[in-house]
Design an enzyme around this catalytic site. Sequence first.
Site, mmCIF file in Angstrom:
data_model
loop_
_atom_site.group_PDB
_atom_site.id
_atom_site.type_symbol
_atom_site.label_atom_id
_atom_site.label_comp_id
_atom_site.label_asym_id
_atom_site.label_seq_id
_atom_site.Cartn_x
_atom_site.Cartn_y
_atom_site.Cartn_z
ATOM 1 N N HIS A 70 32.631 -54.438 -72.574
ATOM 2 C CA HIS A 70 32.720 -53.147 -72.189
ATOM 3 C C HIS A 70 32.437 -52.179 -73.465
ATOM 4 O O HIS A 70 33.184 -52.269 -74.235
ATOM 5 C CB HIS A 70 34.273 -52.647 -71.513
ATOM 6 C CG HIS A 70 34.169 -53.345 -70.198
ATOM 7 N ND1 HIS A 70 34.220 -52.588 -68.919
ATOM 8 C CD2 HIS A 70 34.848 -54.733 -69.888
ATOM 9 C CE1 HIS A 70 34.625 -53.230 -68.069
ATOM 10 N NE2 HIS A 70 35.121 -54.678 -68.580
ATOM 11 N N TYR A 134 34.592 -24.439 -60.726
ATOM 12 C CA TYR A 134 34.321 -23.499 -61.619
ATOM 13 C C TYR A 134 33.064 -22.632 -61.249
ATOM 14 O O TYR A 134 32.739 -21.369 -61.327
ATOM 15 C CB TYR A 134 33.993 -23.906 -63.165
ATOM 16 C CG TYR A 134 33.480 -23.195 -63.911
ATOM 17 C CD1 TYR A 134 34.173 -22.251 -64.767
ATOM 18 C CD2 TYR A 134 32.146 -23.265 -64.273
ATOM 19 C CE1 TYR A 134 33.692 -21.361 -65.562
ATOM 20 C CE2 TYR A 134 31.497 -22.436 -65.379
ATOM 21 C CZ TYR A 134 32.190 -21.622 -65.946
ATOM 22 O OH TYR A 134 31.791 -20.694 -66.937
ATOM 23 N N GLN A 138 31.934 -18.755 -60.025
ATOM 24 C CA GLN A 138 30.883 -17.539 -60.749
ATOM 25 C C GLN A 138 30.643 -16.313 -59.923
ATOM 26 O O GLN A 138 30.367 -16.614 -58.585
ATOM 27 C CB GLN A 138 29.573 -18.292 -61.101
ATOM 28 C CG GLN A 138 29.979 -19.597 -62.122
ATOM 29 C CD GLN A 138 30.851 -19.189 -63.212
ATOM 30 O OE1 GLN A 138 30.334 -18.336 -63.750
ATOM 31 N NE2 GLN A 138 31.619 -19.645 -63.501
#
Length: 142
Positions: A70, A134, A138
Amino acid sequence: MGRPRSTDPDLRHGRHCVFMMHVHLVFVTKYRRGVFTGEVIDELRVIFANVCRDFEAELVEFDGEHDHVHLLVNYPPKVAVSALVNSLKGVSSRMIRQKNYPGIRRKLWGGALWSPSYFAGSCGGAPIDVIRRYIEQQQTPH
């Protein structure tokens, strides 16, 4: 003069952008053969860090088990993940084979260390629902 640079240590700065892009990569050995020892994993860590540096990327985290590894890589927007993966797998395969580890030579007799497949998952930054909220908040101009 421009705005002052952010003091957030996780943000990286390019010539015309500020970014924080991470990808989680998983590479599996050919035929899922368990060939890695602690020594090989340590060697891979160094190889992967050097390849990342060549791409102006950073190996943030790395570990593995007998048959897979990984990687968490912070990379710039100009880097294609597929090109980074090809280089990581190609360089590591070549360098590990040059070291002539007996377990790898015995269990993987062909020319490949890695399975041709890989996993790549984007990560880092805010969760999607936070970004979605978010954007929804706006103020659209009228």
